[in-house]
Design a protein around this motif. Structure first.
Motif, PDB file in Angstrom:
ATOM      1  N   GLU A  47      -7.579  -7.636 -11.999  1.00 28.14           N
ATOM      2  CA  GLU A  47      -7.068  -8.423 -10.879  1.00 28.14           C
ATOM      3  C   GLU A  47      -6.247  -9.624 -11.331  1.00 28.14           C
ATOM      4  N   SER A  90      -7.761   5.521  -5.248  1.00 29.30           N
ATOM      5  CA  SER A  90      -6.389   5.469  -5.749  1.00 29.30           C
ATOM      6  C   SER A  90      -6.320   6.228  -7.066  1.00 29.30           C
ATOM      7  N   GLU A  93       0.846  -1.192   0.000  1.00 26.56           N
ATOM      8  CA  GLU A  93       0.000   0.000   0.000  1.00 26.56           C
ATOM      9  C   GLU A  93       0.880   1.241   0.000  1.00 26.56           C
ATOM     10  N   ALA A 136     -10.404  -4.590   1.067  1.00 28.64           N
ATOM     11  CA  ALA A 136     -10.397  -3.723   2.250  1.00 28.64           C
ATOM     12  C   ALA A 136     -11.694  -2.923   2.360  1.00 28.64           C
ATOM     13  N   LEU A 137     -12.272  -2.587   1.213  1.00 29.65           N
ATOM     14  CA  LEU A 137     -13.540  -1.845   1.186  1.00 29.65           C
ATOM     15  C   LEU A 137     -14.746  -2.780   1.207  1.00 29.65           C
ATOM     16  N   HIS A 150      -2.799  -4.422  -5.974  1.00 31.48           N
ATOM     17  CA  HIS A 150      -3.323  -3.215  -5.344  1.00 31.48           C
ATOM     18  C   HIS A 150      -4.848  -3.155  -5.461  1.00 31.48           C
ATOM     19  N   VAL A 151      -5.358  -3.368  -6.660  1.00 27.10           N
ATOM     20  CA  VAL A 151      -6.809  -3.302  -6.879  1.00 27.10           C
ATOM     21  C   VAL A 151      -7.517  -4.356  -6.027  1.00 27.10           C
ATOM     22  N   LEU A 174     -11.748   3.214  -5.838  1.00 21.04           N
ATOM     23  CA  LEU A 174     -10.978   2.629  -4.744  1.00 21.04           C
ATOM     24  C   LEU A 174     -10.176   3.663  -3.955  1.00 21.04           C
ATOM     25  N   LEU A 211      -9.795   2.682 -10.286  1.00 20.07           N
ATOM     26  CA  LEU A 211      -8.897   3.193  -9.254  1.00 20.07           C
ATOM     27  C   LEU A 211      -9.524   4.353  -8.489  1.00 20.07           C
ATOM     28  N   ALA A 242      -6.481  -5.837  -3.250  1.00 19.27           N
ATOM     29  CA  ALA A 242      -6.355  -5.515  -1.824  1.00 19.27           C
ATOM     30  C   ALA A 242      -7.282  -4.375  -1.421  1.00 19.27           C
ATOM     31  N   ARG A 243      -7.344  -3.321  -2.236  1.00 22.43           N
ATOM     32  CA  ARG A 243      -8.223  -2.180  -1.925  1.00 22.43           C
ATOM     33  C   ARG A 243      -9.682  -2.598  -1.988  1.00 22.43           C
ATOM     34  N   ARG A 244     -10.044  -3.383  -3.000  1.00 22.26           N
ATOM     35  CA  ARG A 244     -11.432  -3.837  -3.134  1.00 22.26           C
ATOM     36  C   ARG A 244     -11.829  -4.646  -1.914  1.00 22.26           C
TER      37      ARG A 244
END
Length: 75
Positions: free
Chosen positions: A45, A65, A2, A22-23, A15-16, A63, A60, A18-20
């Motif tokens: 992904e 980002s 991150e 996390a949300l 990144h995508v 997310l 992004l 992990a952020r998805r």
């Protein structure tokens, strides 16, 4: 990673995803929010290099980002 620089499509994919996660969004929910298809989110992904940049930017943005181009010190 991150906040770390992303140097490959695999880095963007991680990144995508992990952020998805996390949300607490499914691929379908993220796709709806970004105005694209779940198949496109899946492609990101998976690290597919042939994704459309404009759609990637939309994903992004949802997310929280952004996509940035940074010049390396050596070409």
């Amino acid at each position: 990673r991150e906040g770390a620089g992303m140097g490959s499509f695999e880095d963007i994919a991680r990144h995508v995803r992990a952020r998805r996660q996390a949300l607490a969004l499914t691929q379908e929910q993220l796709a709806d929010l970004a105005g694209t298809s779940a198949r496109f989110v899946w492609s990101i992904e998976q690290g597919k290099a042939s994704v459309r940049v404009d759609k990637l930017v939309d994903v992004l943005r949802v997310l929280g980002s952004e996509l940035a181009v940074v010049a390396r010190s050596e070409p």
